[in-house]
Design a protein around this motif. Structure first.
Motif, PDB file in Angstrom:
ATOM      1  N   GLY A 112       3.990  -4.024  13.938  1.00  0.00           N
ATOM      2  CA  GLY A 112       4.016  -2.618  14.315  1.00  0.00           C
ATOM      3  C   GLY A 112       4.417  -1.631  13.296  1.00  0.00           C
ATOM      4  O   GLY A 112       5.046  -0.541  13.434  1.00  0.00           O
ATOM      5  N   LEU A 113       3.982  -2.060  12.045  1.00  0.00           N
ATOM      6  CA  LEU A 113       4.324  -1.038  10.838  1.00  0.00           C
ATOM      7  C   LEU A 113       3.082  -0.796  10.097  1.00  0.00           C
ATOM      8  O   LEU A 113       2.373  -1.892   9.864  1.00  0.00           O
ATOM      9  CB  LEU A 113       5.295  -1.738   9.971  1.00  0.00           C
ATOM     10  N   ARG A 114       2.790   0.386   9.851  1.00  0.00           N
ATOM     11  CA  ARG A 114       1.581   0.675   9.110  1.00  0.00           C
ATOM     12  C   ARG A 114       1.915  -0.074   7.457  1.00  0.00           C
ATOM     13  O   ARG A 114       3.111  -0.098   7.008  1.00  0.00           O
ATOM     14  CB  ARG A 114       1.440   2.055   8.944  1.00  0.00           C
ATOM     15  N   LEU A 115       0.533  -0.170   6.905  1.00  0.00           N
ATOM     16  CA  LEU A 115       0.888  -0.704   5.598  1.00  0.00           C
ATOM     17  C   LEU A 115       0.854   0.308   4.619  1.00  0.00           C
ATOM     18  O   LEU A 115       0.225   1.097   5.096  1.00  0.00           O
ATOM     19  CB  LEU A 115      -0.440  -1.815   5.241  1.00  0.00           C
ATOM     20  N   PRO A 116       1.627   0.453   3.532  1.00  0.00           N
ATOM     21  CA  PRO A 116       1.670   1.384   2.582  1.00  0.00           C
ATOM     22  C   PRO A 116       0.249   1.347   1.733  1.00  0.00           C
ATOM     23  O   PRO A 116       0.239   0.663   0.720  1.00  0.00           O
ATOM     24  CB  PRO A 116       2.889   1.082   1.744  1.00  0.00           C
ATOM     25  N   MET A 117      -0.718   1.929   2.245  1.00  0.00           N
ATOM     26  CA  MET A 117      -1.989   2.036   1.401  1.00  0.00           C
ATOM     27  C   MET A 117      -2.080   2.431   0.141  1.00  0.00           C
ATOM     28  O   MET A 117      -2.906   1.975  -0.610  1.00  0.00           O
ATOM     29  CB  MET A 117      -3.132   2.580   2.252  1.00  0.00           C
ATOM     30  N   ASP A 118      -1.043   3.511  -0.227  1.00  0.00           N
ATOM     31  CA  ASP A 118      -1.034   3.794  -1.530  1.00  0.00           C
ATOM     32  C   ASP A 118      -0.781   2.841  -2.515  1.00  0.00           C
ATOM     33  O   ASP A 118      -0.605   2.838  -3.877  1.00  0.00           O
ATOM     34  CB  ASP A 118      -0.185   5.045  -1.609  1.00  0.00           C
ATOM     35  N   ARG A 119       0.027   1.607  -2.056  1.00  0.00           N
ATOM     36  CA  ARG A 119       0.457   0.635  -2.874  1.00  0.00           C
ATOM     37  C   ARG A 119      -0.577  -0.483  -2.678  1.00  0.00           C
ATOM     38  O   ARG A 119      -0.886  -1.193  -3.892  1.00  0.00           O
ATOM     39  CB  ARG A 119       1.817  -0.011  -2.486  1.00  0.00           C
ATOM     40  N   LEU A 120      -1.026  -0.526  -1.572  1.00  0.00           N
ATOM     41  CA  LEU A 120      -2.177  -1.953  -1.192  1.00  0.00           C
ATOM     42  C   LEU A 120      -3.296  -1.612  -2.145  1.00  0.00           C
ATOM     43  O   LEU A 120      -3.829  -2.555  -2.837  1.00  0.00           O
ATOM     44  CB  LEU A 120      -2.455  -1.983   0.261  1.00  0.00           C
ATOM     45  N   LEU A 121      -4.018  -0.533  -2.096  1.00  0.00           N
ATOM     46  CA  LEU A 121      -5.185  -0.481  -2.631  1.00  0.00           C
ATOM     47  C   LEU A 121      -5.295  -0.424  -4.206  1.00  0.00           C
ATOM     48  O   LEU A 121      -6.151  -1.345  -4.771  1.00  0.00           O
ATOM     49  CB  LEU A 121      -5.778   1.132  -2.297  1.00  0.00           C
ATOM     50  N   PRO A 122      -4.164  -0.121  -5.043  1.00  0.00           N
ATOM     51  CA  PRO A 122      -4.160  -0.175  -6.223  1.00  0.00           C
ATOM     52  C   PRO A 122      -3.808  -1.717  -6.397  1.00  0.00           C
ATOM     53  O   PRO A 122      -4.543  -2.284  -7.388  1.00  0.00           O
ATOM     54  CB  PRO A 122      -3.140   0.742  -6.650  1.00  0.00           C
ATOM     55  N   GLY A 123      -3.163  -2.370  -5.593  1.00  0.00           N
ATOM     56  CA  GLY A 123      -2.859  -3.758  -5.965  1.00  0.00           C
ATOM     57  C   GLY A 123      -4.069  -4.680  -5.979  1.00  0.00           C
ATOM     58  O   GLY A 123      -4.170  -5.711  -6.526  1.00  0.00           O
ATOM     59  N   ILE A 124      -4.967  -3.935  -5.006  1.00  0.00           N
ATOM     60  CA  ILE A 124      -6.434  -5.116  -4.974  1.00  0.00           C
ATOM     61  C   ILE A 124      -7.014  -4.853  -6.243  1.00  0.00           C
ATOM     62  O   ILE A 124      -7.525  -5.810  -6.888  1.00  0.00           O
ATOM     63  CB  ILE A 124      -7.232  -4.392  -3.711  1.00  0.00           C
ATOM     64  N   ALA A 125      -7.024  -3.696  -6.835  1.00  0.00           N
ATOM     65  CA  ALA A 125      -7.716  -3.563  -8.117  1.00  0.00           C
ATOM     66  C   ALA A 125      -6.956  -4.212  -9.122  1.00  0.00           C
ATOM     67  O   ALA A 125      -7.633  -4.930 -10.035  1.00  0.00           O
ATOM     68  CB  ALA A 125      -7.586  -2.005  -8.732  1.00  0.00           C
ATOM     69  N   THR A 126      -5.636  -4.271  -9.284  1.00  0.00           N
ATOM     70  CA  THR A 126      -4.860  -5.164 -10.208  1.00  0.00           C
ATOM     71  C   THR A 126      -5.373  -6.680  -9.781  1.00  0.00           C
ATOM     72  O   THR A 126      -5.473  -7.482 -10.964  1.00  0.00           O
ATOM     73  CB  THR A 126      -3.258  -4.879 -10.068  1.00  0.00           C
ATOM     74  N   ALA A 127      -5.372  -7.080  -8.667  1.00  0.00           N
ATOM     75  CA  ALA A 127      -5.772  -8.540  -8.288  1.00  0.00           C
ATOM     76  C   ALA A 127      -7.105  -8.828  -8.885  1.00  0.00           C
ATOM     77  O   ALA A 127      -7.050  -9.962  -9.401  1.00  0.00           O
ATOM     78  CB  ALA A 127      -5.424  -8.754  -6.807  1.00  0.00           C
ATOM     79  N   ALA A 128      -8.005  -7.923  -8.630  1.00  0.00           N
ATOM     80  CA  ALA A 128      -9.336  -8.129  -9.244  1.00  0.00           C
ATOM     81  C   ALA A 128      -9.259  -8.420 -10.494  1.00  0.00           C
ATOM     82  O   ALA A 128     -10.114  -9.225 -11.357  1.00  0.00           O
ATOM     83  CB  ALA A 128     -10.236  -6.934  -8.874  1.00  0.00           C
ATOM     84  N   GLU A 129      -8.563  -7.711 -11.418  1.00  0.00           N
ATOM     85  CA  GLU A 129      -8.487  -7.861 -12.849  1.00  0.00           C
ATOM     86  C   GLU A 129      -7.843  -9.104 -13.235  1.00  0.00           C
ATOM     87  O   GLU A 129      -8.236  -9.744 -14.479  1.00  0.00           O
ATOM     88  CB  GLU A 129      -7.844  -6.553 -13.651  1.00  0.00           C
ATOM     89  N   ALA A 130      -6.984  -9.796 -12.410  1.00  0.00           N
ATOM     90  CA  ALA A 130      -6.285 -11.018 -12.826  1.00  0.00           C
ATOM     91  C   ALA A 130      -7.151 -12.134 -12.207  1.00  0.00           C
ATOM     92  O   ALA A 130      -6.497 -13.116 -12.389  1.00  0.00           O
ATOM     93  CB  ALA A 130      -4.858 -10.815 -11.967  1.00  0.00           C
TER      94      ALA A 130
END
Lengths: 383, 383
Positions: free
Chosen positions: B113-131
């Motif tokens: 019942g809560l929206r995800l904080p996309m402003d944090r999730l999307l950069p997190g995906i880029a960080t994960a891809a680099e790692a």
């Protein structure tokens, strides 16, 4: 009050020594007539205690002279010897009351899997018979308590006749009745078949819709005895409504005394395609342990309500579901609705409304929250 | 170990700020090929989270290049906007990895019942891809934890190929899968249809038979990805057995980490008329709150086992039922059996055997006890 509010009944409650505590543990309810009409509803559990098997036979005849009830032992899963114990109980009551054992119903509650101490129970029945009184209803209600914190009675007056009753139950409350023993009496002049109709209609929407912990007992028994002592033949609808009202009153008392509970939770499912689906959905919500924990913590966790609805096969579209908690529509169209901070969770009663948007039918089921006290009470019960 | 034990996979786990604690909350698993075959099994709950709806579409194509997983929010009951968030998540991963979004599965876990904080999730995906790393499996397993106390991985080696995996889950564990996210990987060369067959057979007797608290999640996802990097085409039976073994290992880890539990309870129903009835009876026992409390109190309360069996429609005669607890047949022929004092309840594992005396079939379901800690953890989860 209780089972002696109606004319034509005597009752007693005594301590026979079945309970180590010395508290009253044997109750007797006697129909002094002129009629002996009776009806009964029993547990839907296929593992039935000996007194249930016995009393089902007795009720088949539609006549009950007396009911013997004991706390301090359920006489369930006790095999053929346990059934003999119930038979001996009925015979003893028949002997001291001068009636036929085939008209003596028996009900027991307490631990499963233990034989009853017949050397105490049988003398206790004789003692109870000596104590019978037209004012004995309260004492009878007290004698059937197990983990109940209070005894439970209710009375409804009709024009010239009365329906009264007593109940015990504080756990293992679920559909197909609870671990509950209920005896209702009336001085209205109603034949057994009509008692049966009224009782089944009443239990279907009262006791059967209390689902405190999802556990169905082996011993549930609800009896309705009619003495005809008022000489009044009531209209069927008004009599049915009086029986329903007494059952509803007692069912509410069971909910309020549920083991370890801190919240009474009223779950209403509305706009269902049919009543059965409304009940199924309400029961699924009532049995969701995560939700029951959340409500204990005063958290209006509507996500857990949706999660519970989603496990059913009822007619609905997930993105059309609406859920209100204490009047605040926290979920609209399957998604976030009004601000959950607006939900006031401070009170003991919690009202959940689940709107399936699928039809005109509705149903209400009552449950309780899941608490550490419930765990403590039920992890130490037999020790 | 974990999802990078098999060749042809890289993984990462990073902290994107979805969790207030700052713990890792975004994981990425990438199939580097040469094959991109995949299969998935999802929650049976009709209220499905956005990532489940998305990933079901992706898996329909039988190809998965990458899986994005997040803890810190379930993205369930979030409506069309929540689905757009999942779509954007897949698009972001596709962009940074240079693959098609239609081949990116997404899985989420956390509050409903809560929206995800996309402003944090999307950069997190880029960080994960680099790692991303061929040794990143452990970090990915850590990043998907919610109330898990430990991260969960398993590996089984075949001749020239490997199946490995990771799982999260510590509550809301019930049939039709648990609140669990599981990603399995293999370097065996197996087409999507055969992956699907092996995965469904494996989950049916492992994850689907863990019933910790009877609550079915909106987000359960089990994925199996095959890279073919070993160049080996395994025999179907040996591959199926390896997948089953990894699932079984992870399922056992889920049971042992269930929220607040102090006992792991293995319920085996034997001599049932068919396997479905064996499962039904085992599940009824697994969901009996009164029994789960009793076992928490180290009380071998077989009466509550019989009471639970009696609520089912399985084939049995009440006076033919036998129940053993930790090897002691405390109930024989529906009545008192061996001395319950002989049951040693001191250990974490409790074994219940219910003999229906109705046929040759059997099934095992695992559950946990019901504890005050479970209540505390789940009444305070969202606050």
């Amino acid at each position: 009050m209780s089972v002696t509010a109606a004319k034509g009944f005597t009752a007693a409650g005594v301590a026979a020594g079945l309970k180590d505590s010395g508290a009253p543990d044997v109750a007797l309810v006697v129909n002094t007539g002129p009629r002996l009409a009776a009806a009964g509803v029993f547990t839907g559990n296929r593992v039935k205690a000996a007194p249930v098997l016995w009393s089902q036979q007795v009720l088949g005849g539609g006549q009950v002279s007396a009911v013997v009830l004991n706390s301090g032992g359920a006489n369930a899963c006790t095999g053929p010897l346990g059934f003999q114990d119930t038979h001996a109980t009925a015979e003893k009551a028949a002997e001291v009351l001068g009636v036929s054992a085939a008209e003596v119903a028996v009900a027991s509650t307490g631990l499963i899997g233990l034989r009853l101490p017949m050397d105490r129970l049988l003398p206790g029945i004789a003692t109870a018979a000596e104590a019978l009184s037209p004012h004995g209803g309260e004492k009878a209600a007290i004698a059937i308590k197990t983990t109940d914190t209070v005894h439970k009675t209710a009375v409804v007056e009709g024009p010239g006749w009365t329906v009264g009753g007593m109940a015990k139950g504080a756990g293992m409350l679920a559909p197909g009745l609870a671990t509950m023993l209920v005896v209702l009496t009336t001085d209205a002049d109603v034949p057994a078949a009509d008692l049966d109709t009224a009782l089944r209609a009443a239990t279907r929407t009262t006791f059967d819709r209390v689902d405190s912990d999802g556990c169905m007992s082996t011993n549930d028994t609800v009896l309705l005895l009619a003495s005809g002592a008022s000489g009044v033949v009531p209209g069927a609808p008004e009599f049915a409504e009086a029986v329903r009202a007494v059952c509803d009153d007692l069912a509410q008392q069971l909910v309020r005394d549920a083991e370890g509970a801190s919240k009474d939770i009223r779950i209403e499912v509305v706009n269902a395609a049919d009543e059965d689906e409304a009940v199924d959905v309400a029961r699924s919500i009532a049995r969701n342990n995560l939700l029951k924990c959340a409500l204990h913590g005063e958290d209006p966790n509507w996500g857990r309500v949706l999660s519970a609805i989603g496990t059913t096969s009822a007619t609905f579209e997930p993105d059309e579901l609406n859920v209100a908690i204490n009047g605040v529509w926290v979920c609209k169209k399957g998604s976030v609705g009004e601000d959950r901070e607006r939900v006031d969770m401070r009170y003991r009663e919690v009202r959940i409304t689940a709107d399936l948007a699928a039809g005109p039918h509705s149903a209400v089921v009552w449950t309780n929250d899941l608490t550490a006290d419930y765990v403590h009470e039920n992890s130490a019960y037999s020790t």
